[in-house]
Each structure stands twice: as C-alpha cells, then as structure tokens.
Design an enzyme around this catalytic site. Structure first.
Site, PDB file in Angstrom:
ATOM      1  N   GLU A 247      -5.065   2.150  -3.863  1.00 24.44           N
ATOM      2  CA  GLU A 247      -3.601   2.192  -3.855  1.00 24.44           C
ATOM      3  C   GLU A 247      -3.025   0.958  -3.167  1.00 24.44           C
ATOM      4  OE1 GLU A 247      -4.980   4.675  -0.305  1.00 24.44           O
ATOM      5  OE2 GLU A 247      -5.605   4.374  -2.365  1.00 24.44           O
TER       6      GLU A 247
ATOM      7  N   ASP B 140       0.851  -1.181   0.000  1.00 22.80           N
ATOM      8  CA  ASP B 140       0.000   0.000   0.000  1.00 22.80           C
ATOM      9  C   ASP B 140       0.893   1.240   0.000  1.00 22.80           C
ATOM     10  OD1 ASP B 140      -3.097   0.719   0.824  1.00 22.80           O
ATOM     11  OD2 ASP B 140      -1.664   2.231   1.474  1.00 22.80           O
TER      12      ASP B 140
END
Length: 432
Positions: free
Chosen positions: A350, A307
């Site tokens: 993301e 992430d």
C-alpha cells in the site's frame, strides 16, 4: 529526416492551392508577431527561462514566422527546420517548452485551417530531434527491461519444438528419407542459437543444462535413426522407449527456457495490474532517464512517498477483495491529481512513489496536499473513509537519487508516527 511527413503534407495541401490562398497573409505578418509577443510574455512556462533563453527563443519564433510560416515546404526547407530543432535541443530547451511555443504560435494565427495545418507540420519537424532522442531512450528501456531476452528465449523454444515435431512426424510416418536428412547435433538450428545467443540470455549453470539436454535429445534420435536404418519391425519397443526418453528430455529443456523467460517477464510487466501504476522495476529505468534530463536541462525533480493509513486493518477486517477495491479507487484519485508528465509507481503493498519532473519541493508539497485532501474527502466503498500519509522530498543527489528516496521514506515514517493523514517535508508537517 522526416521526409515522409513532407510527402503527407503535400498530399493534403497542394502547392497551387497553397500559393493561391496564402497571398493575403503576407500583410498580416506584423499583426501575428504582435499577438505572439503578447501571449509569449504572459506564459508561465516561458517565465521559468533565463532572460537570455527567453530572448533567444523569441527571436527563433519571429524568424520562423517571417521566413518559414508562409513558405510551401520542400526537402531543403525540411532540412533547415530540422536543423533549427537540433540547435534548440542542443541548447537545452525542453520539448515541454517547445510545445508551449507551439501553442502560443497556434493561438496567434487567425482561424485559418490551412495555416494551422502548416504550423502542425512545421512543429513536428522541429520536434523530430526530440522524438529521435526519445526513441533512443525507449530502445534502452526495452533493453533494460529484458524484453530482448524474453523474445530470444521464446524463439529458442519455438526452434526446439519445431525440430522435435519434425523428428516425431518422420518416426510416426516411418519416413526413413526424412529421418536421414534431419540435421545432426552440430548442424542443428538450436545449436546455432545456443552458440550465438545462449550465453547472453542464460547464466552459466542454465547454459550447461540446456546444452546437456539438447545433446541428449539428439543422441537418442540418432539411436532411432540407427534402428530404422536396420529393421524397424523387430525394434518397435526400443523405438517407443527412446521416444519416451526424448519427450522427457525435451520437457526438461523447455522447462529451463520457460523458467528463465517467466523470470524476465515478471521484470518487464511495466504496470501493476491492479492500480495501473508503473512497477518497481520501471522506477530504476525512468528515474535514470529523468535524472539524465535534469542534469542536461537543469530542472528540478521531486518525490512523494505515500502510504494508505491503517490499510492492513482494512484487509484483516473486510478481506483482500475490499482492500483491492480501495487501492483501485485510490489510484484514480492520484491520477486525477497528476500531470501527464508525472510518474506514479506502486512501490510496495500500500506504499506508492510519485516522481514529479519539473517540480521543486514546494510544488511537490502542493501536489501531495491536493492528493491527501482528495483522499480524505472521498467516499470509498464499504469503509467510506481512509486517509493517506506522505513524505515529500526534492532530489538533491543527482548522482545517487536513492538517497533522496530513502529520505522521503523517512519523512513518510515521521508522518505515520506523528498522527497520520499528513504530509511531511524536512521538519515541517501539514495536516487537516
């Protein structure tokens, strides 16, 4: 059986040319085998095999050099080599191992283009059982990803539009002969599609809706046919109104087909358009395939959950266009640090999942750290610097690998909460 491969080989290498040029190589067989043993014993890929498997594979290579390499192939030859490949497949040797063997044999041959042509041919035959298995897996992949459903729905829409255009042209031309010969509702091509495929690709509610509009479509055309059979001139307004109804009915029917088709197309978009990574739906398909192979061949699989740190702040500060550009650069960094056999997925906005076949937890950590450090040192556009956090987990639950995905996600959460820009596996964290 790969007999077409044999035909192409014979076209490129004539038998008389082969027999003339190959004479000198018979005396060099012992040297070739000696070279192979040297490369074989040094191979890191081969070293992961058990001693029994190493010995079996080495014997296979020696038999190939002695009994196959210098022979000009025919159909019986191809059958024997193909069956040898099947035995290797059934014994559990992976195609990656066989490709390593191919490279070893290829390196051991003197720089002779004729022999190398033959080795290429032979190993394609040996690998054909593996290719057949992969093709079967790809067919399952197509089925799982709803491609067949989309094709079927698109075919149905084409049938309906073709019939509608035929009806409308006959009405516009006032061609009563064509109108009278147009099939009725029961014998229509679209009705046949509904009966054969409708319940496979439509849920019960949509199936009933499509039947209703299709039947209504025909009923209105039957009314027009009836009007034309009597007196067209005095009923042009009635025909016009019926044509408007028919168009509305057709649009409703096509809307249902198109809606369901689009729903399924979203599932078969194999890759995320921004990063080029595979999408979340493909994770289910590929994970299932790799787990099956892991059970069969006994190799390890690991997961990275990644992430980008503070990415929301970047989007809020610089806008989504900059955010998209950051993601594209990040995707390139990840791809540059993976093998061809690894699978990167865009798991969320993301958040990314990377599937690493033939990799244990320690090996996965090496990959994760390599990516983390590459991201940390990379000069991104506009923002210049961003970091990534990662959770690392080897798949332990082969019957339910999603437990391990959740665990990798938990490690990622720990990485975020304990300072970011770090890789966590188990109780261990690695940072700069």
């Amino acid at each position: 059986m790969p007999y077409k491969l044999l035909e192409r080989f014979k076209e490129r290498v004539r038998k008389e040319v082969w027999e003339e040029k190959i004479k000198d190589f018979y005396t060099k067989i012992p040297n070739i085998i000696s070279e192979i043993e040297t490369f074989y014993d040094r191979s890191i890929s081969i070293s992961i095999l058990t001693e029994d498997d190493k010995l079996y594979l080495k014997r296979f290579v020696k038999r190939y050099i002695k009994n196959y390499l210098l022979k000009y192939p025919d159909e019986k030859y191809v059958l024997n080599l193909y069956n040898a490949g099947k035995r290797l497949f059934l014994k559990g040797y992976t195609d990656e191992i066989l490709l390593e063997v191919y490279k070893i044999v290829y390196k051991s041959i003197e720089k002779d283009s004729l022999l190398k042509e033959k080795i290429n041919f032979d190993f394609l035959v040996v690998l054909r059982p593996y290719m057949n298995y992969s093709l079967d897996e790809e067919k399952k992949l197509l089925k799982d990803s709803n491609v067949e459903m989309v094709f079927s729905l698109q075919e149905a829409a084409k049938i309906h539009i073709k019939n509608k255009n035929k009806f409308l042209k006959a009405v516009a031309d006032g061609d009563t002969d064509v109108l009278s010969n147009i099939p009725d509702y029961e014998n229509c091509e679209f009705t046949k599609w509904l009966e054969e495929h409708g319940r496979k690709v439509l849920n019960e509610e949509s199936y009933k809706e499509v039947w209703y509009f299709h039947k209504l479509f025909h009923e209105k055309f039957e009314k027009i046919k009836h009007i034309y059979s009597k007196n067209k001139e005095n009923n042009s307004l009635a025909v016009y109104l019926l044509l408007k109804d028919i168009e509305n009915t057709s649009l409703k029917l096509l809307f249902i087909l198109n809606r369901i088709s689009l729903d399924n197309i979203s599932k078969i978009a194999l890759k995320d358009s921004l990063t080029g990574f595979l999408n979340r739906h493909m994770l289910d398909v590929i994970l299932s395939k790799e787990i099956s192979r892991s059970k069969r061949y006994g190799y390890k699989i690991s997961i990275l959950m990644m992430d980008l740190d503070n990415f929301k702040k970047i989007n809020d500060t610089y806008g989504h266009l900059v955010g998209d550009e950051i993601l594209m650069h990040f995707a390139r960094i990840v791809k540059n640090n993976l093998r061809e056999s690894d699978y990167p997925f865009r798991y969320g906005g993301e958040e990314f999942l990377i599937l690493l076949p033939h990799t244990d937890e320690e090996g996965a950590l090496v990959v994760a750290e390599r990516i983390r450090k590459s991201v940390e040192s990379y000069k991104f556009p506009v923002i210049e610097r961003i970091t990534v956090s990662c959770g690392v987990r080897e798949i332990k639950n082969l019957d339910n690998p999603y437990i391990d995905i959740e665990e990798a996600d938990r490690y990622l959460y720990i990485a975020k909460k304990t300072g970011k820009n770090r890789c966590v596996y188990g109780s261990t964290a690695f940072t700069s």
